[in-house]
Design a protein around this motif. Structure first.
Motif, mmCIF file in Angstrom:
data_model
loop_
_atom_site.group_PDB
_atom_site.id
_atom_site.type_symbol
_atom_site.label_atom_id
_atom_site.label_comp_id
_atom_site.label_asym_id
_atom_site.label_seq_id
_atom_site.Cartn_x
_atom_site.Cartn_y
_atom_site.Cartn_z
ATOM 1 N N GLY A 1 27.567 55.636 33.583
ATOM 2 C CA GLY A 1 26.421 54.617 33.784
ATOM 3 C C GLY A 1 26.548 53.536 32.833
ATOM 4 N N GLY A 2 25.597 52.867 32.798
ATOM 5 C CA GLY A 2 25.371 51.734 32.103
ATOM 6 C C GLY A 2 25.341 51.988 30.360
ATOM 7 N N LEU A 3 26.193 51.193 29.628
ATOM 8 C CA LEU A 3 26.223 51.802 28.184
ATOM 9 C C LEU A 3 25.880 50.302 27.484
ATOM 10 N N PRO A 4 25.689 50.458 26.148
ATOM 11 C CA PRO A 4 25.338 49.296 25.305
ATOM 12 C C PRO A 4 26.392 48.328 25.336
ATOM 13 N N ALA A 5 26.225 47.029 25.244
ATOM 14 C CA ALA A 5 27.404 46.012 25.085
ATOM 15 C C ALA A 5 28.487 46.281 24.157
ATOM 16 N N ASP A 6 28.128 46.856 23.033
ATOM 17 C CA ASP A 6 29.083 47.176 21.906
ATOM 18 C C ASP A 6 29.643 48.539 21.920
ATOM 19 N N ALA A 7 29.532 49.208 23.193
ATOM 20 C CA ALA A 7 29.914 50.595 23.221
ATOM 21 C C ALA A 7 31.501 50.352 24.194
ATOM 22 N N ASP A 8 32.534 51.151 23.597
ATOM 23 C CA ASP A 8 33.714 51.153 24.365
ATOM 24 C C ASP A 8 33.631 52.108 25.287
ATOM 25 N N ARG A 9 33.724 51.639 26.664
ATOM 26 C CA ARG A 9 33.701 52.610 27.800
ATOM 27 C C ARG A 9 35.113 53.712 27.817
ATOM 28 N N GLY B 1 44.564 59.763 29.431
ATOM 29 C CA GLY B 1 44.575 58.488 29.994
ATOM 30 C C GLY B 1 42.998 57.960 30.195
ATOM 31 N N ALA B 2 42.902 56.795 30.019
ATOM 32 C CA ALA B 2 41.639 56.220 30.260
ATOM 33 C C ALA B 2 41.720 54.496 30.366
ATOM 34 N N ASP B 3 41.071 54.373 31.431
ATOM 35 C CA ASP B 3 40.678 52.705 31.672
ATOM 36 C C ASP B 3 39.566 52.686 32.285
ATOM 37 N N ALA B 4 38.854 51.575 31.866
ATOM 38 C CA ALA B 4 37.277 51.534 32.144
ATOM 39 C C ALA B 4 37.140 50.201 32.964
ATOM 40 N N LEU B 5 36.153 50.211 33.899
ATOM 41 C CA LEU B 5 35.958 48.975 34.608
ATOM 42 C C LEU B 5 35.256 47.954 33.768
ATOM 43 N N SER B 6 35.852 46.694 34.148
ATOM 44 C CA SER B 6 35.139 45.659 33.314
ATOM 45 C C SER B 6 35.252 44.485 34.175
ATOM 46 N N GLU B 7 34.470 43.382 33.780
ATOM 47 C CA GLU B 7 34.425 42.279 34.742
ATOM 48 C C GLU B 7 35.795 41.649 34.899
ATOM 49 N N PHE B 8 36.518 41.551 33.540
ATOM 50 C CA PHE B 8 38.023 41.027 33.639
ATOM 51 C C PHE B 8 38.702 41.701 34.611
ATOM 52 N N VAL B 9 38.692 43.048 34.686
ATOM 53 C CA VAL B 9 39.863 43.889 35.618
ATOM 54 C C VAL B 9 39.383 43.417 37.195
ATOM 55 N N VAL B 10 38.139 43.716 37.131
ATOM 56 C CA VAL B 10 37.820 43.341 38.771
ATOM 57 C C VAL B 10 38.110 41.965 39.132
ATOM 58 N N ARG B 11 37.680 41.106 38.284
ATOM 59 C CA ARG B 11 38.203 39.551 38.816
ATOM 60 C C ARG B 11 39.455 39.274 38.559
ATOM 61 N N GLY B 12 40.357 40.178 37.815
ATOM 62 C CA GLY B 12 41.631 39.566 37.991
ATOM 63 C C GLY B 12 42.350 40.251 39.233
ATOM 64 N N PHE B 13 41.910 41.328 39.624
ATOM 65 C CA PHE B 13 42.668 41.845 41.164
ATOM 66 C C PHE B 13 42.087 41.080 42.096
ATOM 67 N N SER B 14 40.782 40.320 42.031
ATOM 68 C CA SER B 14 40.262 39.463 43.146
ATOM 69 C C SER B 14 41.123 38.134 43.012
#
Length: 256
Positions: free
Chosen positions: A53-61, A166-179
């Motif tokens: 779910g939503g995490l604080p902006a300074d948390a590492d997903r 293994g771990a990878d988190a969703l981010s705006e950077f990743v989604v927009r990169g694939f877009s």
């Protein structure tokens, strides 16, 4: 030499735990949905696989995903010491946290977690692991390559056990990169459909504990193979020669 798999853990968009992942896959469920934690107001049709779910902006997903998977894989077991290796696999690590710092949504101090190796280093500190600690980042092959690297460490006698994470988190950077690559699906991803339109981005964490020697096990890792066909920055060789080399190397390693 083969390695025993003695612990597994996962957190995905299908839920927390390997049972949720397995049961969801068998039932044909999807974890894809409109984003809730990720804010993409200009992409109303986007479907993503959120595991948290939503995490604080300074948390590492990514770190949160890795911790959840490791917790299940170890089930309270102490693997601290210099005879344990930790191999971390990730493609983007804490890139979302770095983006938040650049946008002043998180303090600049969080940037110390941005180097891709820091994810594995932090886990090793928390678990008291003082053996080899390494990070593998080779795009979509990161997790498999990390398993092969861990197997080699055990074969060489450099460790008695290896925790592969293994771990990878969703981010705006990743989604927009694939877009930007025009790789996102227009609807739900259908990888085996001739009419497929692209992929959907998700996040997850997974962990596998490998051990040398004889004892109880859930499964066995008997061989590994990798290759680099040097074909294209985002695509493998069309004739499958890279895949063929990797398969042949894995079979040879396993003695099959």
């Amino acid at each position: 030499m083969s390695a025993r798999i003695t612990g597994v853990g996962a957190i995905t968009a299908l839920g927390r735990g390997t049972a949720a992942l397995w049961d969801g896959a068998l039932a044909g469920r999807t974890g894809l949905a409109a984003p809730s934690a990720l804010q993409l107001p200009d992409m109303p049709g986007a479907l993503v696989g959120e595991a948290l779910g939503g995490l604080p902006a300074d948390a590492d997903r990514a770190l949160a995903l890795a911790r959840a998977a490791v917790e299940e894989a170890l089930a309270g077991r102490d693997i601290s010491g210099d005879r344990t290796a930790l191999i971390m696999s990730t493609t983007k690590g804490g890139i979302g946290l770095a983006q938040h710092a650049m946008e002043a949504l998180a303090p600049p101090e969080v940037l110390h977690t941005f180097p891709i190796y820091e994810l594995g280093a932090q886990l090793a500190r928390e678990l008291g692991i003082s053996g080899p600690v390494q990070t593998v980042s080779v795009a979509c092959a990161s997790g498999t390559t990390a398993l092969g690297h861990a197997l080699r460490l055990l074969e060489q006698g450099r460790a008695d056990r290896a925790l592969v994470v293994g771990a990878d988190a969703l981010s705006e950077f990743v989604v927009r990169g694939f877009s930007t690559l025009r790789a996102l699906a227009n609807d739900i991803a259908r990888p085996f459909d001739a009419e497929r339109t692209g992929l959907c981005v998700g996040e997850a964490g997974a962990a596998i504990l490998l051990e040398a020697g004889v004892g109880e096990q859930m499964a066995t890792l008997v061989g590994y193979g990798g290759s680099n066909d040097c074909n294209h920055i985002t695509g493998p060789a069309r004739d499958g020669i890279g895949l063929q080399r990797a398969l042949n190397a894995a079979l040879a390693h396993a003695g099959l």
